[in-house]
Scaffold this active site. Structure first.
Site, PDB file in Angstrom:
ATOM      1  N   GLY A  90       0.875  -1.178   0.000  1.00 52.71           N
ATOM      2  CA  GLY A  90       0.000   0.000   0.000  1.00 52.71           C
ATOM      3  C   GLY A  90       0.907   1.220   0.000  1.00 52.71           C
ATOM      4  N   LYS A  91       0.585   2.194  -0.853  1.00 55.59           N
ATOM      5  CA  LYS A  91       1.518   3.325  -0.992  1.00 55.59           C
ATOM      6  C   LYS A  91       1.736   4.052   0.338  1.00 55.59           C
ATOM      7  CE  LYS A  91       0.345   3.855  -5.843  1.00 55.59           C
ATOM      8  NZ  LYS A  91       1.466   3.027  -6.306  1.00 55.59           N
ATOM      9  N   GLU A 118      -4.480   6.776  -3.062  1.00 58.24           N
ATOM     10  CA  GLU A 118      -5.127   5.456  -2.945  1.00 58.24           C
ATOM     11  C   GLU A 118      -6.240   5.463  -1.904  1.00 58.24           C
ATOM     12  OE1 GLU A 118      -2.255   1.881  -4.432  1.00 58.24           O
ATOM     13  OE2 GLU A 118      -2.040   2.462  -2.349  1.00 58.24           O
ATOM     14  N   ASN A 158       5.645  10.227 -11.078  1.00 55.38           N
ATOM     15  CA  ASN A 158       6.499   9.639 -12.117  1.00 55.38           C
ATOM     16  C   ASN A 158       6.103  10.203 -13.489  1.00 55.38           C
ATOM     17  OD1 ASN A 158       4.285   8.180 -13.077  1.00 55.38           O
ATOM     18  ND2 ASN A 158       4.856   6.296 -12.010  1.00 55.38           N
ATOM     19  N   GLY A 211      12.783   6.721 -12.730  1.00 53.30           N
ATOM     20  CA  GLY A 211      13.312   5.356 -12.728  1.00 53.30           C
ATOM     21  C   GLY A 211      14.807   5.341 -12.930  1.00 53.30           C
ATOM     22  N   ASP A 248      13.094  -6.193  -8.056  1.00 52.33           N
ATOM     23  CA  ASP A 248      11.664  -5.870  -8.099  1.00 52.33           C
ATOM     24  C   ASP A 248      11.515  -4.369  -7.847  1.00 52.33           C
ATOM     25  OD1 ASP A 248       8.911  -5.789  -7.899  1.00 52.33           O
ATOM     26  OD2 ASP A 248       8.828  -6.744  -5.928  1.00 52.33           O
ATOM     27  N   ASP A 291       7.492   4.742  -3.780  1.00 55.70           N
ATOM     28  CA  ASP A 291       7.090   4.987  -2.389  1.00 55.70           C
ATOM     29  C   ASP A 291       8.308   5.170  -1.498  1.00 55.70           C
ATOM     30  OD1 ASP A 291       4.493   4.638  -3.235  1.00 55.70           O
ATOM     31  OD2 ASP A 291       4.521   2.498  -2.798  1.00 55.70           O
ATOM     32  N   ARG A 336      15.562  -5.823  -3.651  1.00 50.49           N
ATOM     33  CA  ARG A 336      14.880  -6.881  -2.884  1.00 50.49           C
ATOM     34  C   ARG A 336      13.441  -7.016  -3.371  1.00 50.49           C
ATOM     35  NH1 ARG A 336      18.383  -4.392   1.070  1.00 50.49           N
ATOM     36  NH2 ARG A 336      16.978  -2.641   1.304  1.00 50.49           N
TER      37      ARG A 336
HETATM   38  O1  RIB Z   1       3.405   1.510  -5.046  1.00 54.28           O
HETATM   39  C1  RIB Z   1       3.377   0.129  -4.776  1.00 54.28           C
HETATM   40  C2  RIB Z   1       2.112  -0.219  -4.057  1.00 54.28           C
HETATM   41  O2  RIB Z   1       1.012   0.006  -4.924  1.00 54.28           O
HETATM   42  C3  RIB Z   1       2.017  -1.667  -3.670  1.00 54.28           C
HETATM   43  O3  RIB Z   1       2.558  -1.936  -2.396  1.00 54.28           O
HETATM   44  C4  RIB Z   1       0.531  -1.969  -3.785  1.00 54.28           C
HETATM   45  O4  RIB Z   1      -0.078  -2.216  -2.558  1.00 54.28           O
HETATM   46  C5  RIB Z   1      -0.083  -0.750  -4.468  1.00 54.28           C
HETATM   47  O5  RIB Z   1      -0.749   0.044  -3.578  1.00 54.28           O
END
Ligand code: RIB
Length: 304
Positions: free
Chosen positions: A39-40, A136, A180, A221, A245, A251, A284
């Site tokens: 979650g952001k 979000e 971004n 990026g 990844d 975030d 990671r």
């Molecule tokens: O920015 C990455 C996040 O976007 C993820 O952790 C996912 O939960 C989404 O909210």
């Protein structure tokens, strides 16, 4: 030292790694799954706290096992979770993340995040704090929270992700907007791609400043970041990273950026630091678990 207050989303990330993405209608065997906090909002709070800055999070989870795990993960990362609300009858937010071919695709079921509102925020903004939000959780809550923080003299950082049109009054209450290339293109109606020249990115950032944001940081990026303030436009180069990844790298940047601002850094200094923190995080798997500690970032800064 100031503090960071993050208002926003918490999700359980269901991360599915496969050699490639399935085609529509296809069943693909052989994937691996991990349930990781994300979650952001949560990611940004964890990033700030792991860098040693006192951090609190306000958000909403469901009354389920995932909600408990998300709260426990935040607490283990030294984030103050007293501001987390449990919404009865709601599931915690969940993100399905497909990692394949060095890229990811994310689908979010917002659950309790969609119940988050400004009355759930019990802290009064203070001048030494940096308030952070994203998109979000409901826009109306973000609008009310960030405007109140700005009026009280706190600094405000808004991550316009995932992008949605933003009320002018909200943007006018934002000290630093972070986004971004895709979000920058959406916010300004400009054509920006991964290959666009930095001058085009700077021009788009300036457009967003005209819309009200005090400063704009575009994260690019592998190309680093661009910081556009009233006086300057500075390109911050990226550093080498062994990418595993990229989920949550943006975030990590936002949380680290806010942490450095709270510590008295300028936006350009904060962006340089956040850029290195984000490079550490992509090495990671997962979003929140990949956030680096201050010692790791310091080591990378020395060798960069
Ligand atoms: O920015 C990455 C996040 O976007 C993820 O952790 C996912 O939960 C989404 O909210």
């Amino acid at each position: 030292m100031g503090r960071v207050i993050v208002c926003g989303s918490l999700n359980m990330d269901v991360v599915v790694q496969s050699v490639r993405r399935p085609k529509p209608g296809e069943t693909l065997l052989g994937a691996e799954v991990a349930f990781l906090p994300g979650g952001k909002g949560l990611n940004q709070a964890v990033a700030a706290a792991r860098l040693g800055v006192p951090t609190s999070m306000f958000g909403a989870v469901g009354d389920d096992a995932f909600g408990e795990r998300l709260r426990a993960f935040l607490a283990d990362s030294d984030v103050d979770t007293l501001g987390l609300q449990v919404v009865p009858g709601q599931a915690s937010g969940l993100a399905l993340i497909q990692v394949a071919e060095g890229d990811n695709a994310i689908t979010v079921a917002s659950g309790a995040n969609s119940c988050f509102n400004e009355s759930m925020v019990s802290a009064a903004p203070t001048r030494d704090a940096v308030w952070v939000a994203q998109f979000e959780t409901p826009l109306q809550a973000t609008d009310a929270i960030m405007r109140a923080a700005h009026q009280a003299g706190a600094r405000t950082v808004l991550n316009l992700a995932p992008f949605q049109p933003c009320p002018a009054a909200l943007l006018a209450s934002i000290d630093v907007a972070v986004l971004n290339e895709i979000e920058l293109a959406q916010a300004t109606g400009t054509e920006i791609a991964a290959t666009s020249p930095v001058s085009a990115v700077v021009e788009a950032c300036r457009k967003l400043r005209v819309q009200g944001a005090g400063a704009v940081v575009a994260t690019l990026g592998r190309r680093g970041a661009v910081v556009v303030t009233a006086d300057d436009a500075v390109a911050v180069p990226s550093i080498e990273a062994r990418v595993v990844d990229t989920t949550g790298a943006g975030d990590c940047f936002v949380g680290a950026f806010a942490a450095r601002l709270a510590d008295g850094a300028s936006p350009v200094e904060a962006a340089r630091y956040a850029n290195v923190a984000a490079a550490c995080s992509v090495e990671r798997l997962g979003a929140a678990p990949s956030m680096p500690a201050a010692a790791e970032v310091a080591m990378r800064l020395r060798s960069a």
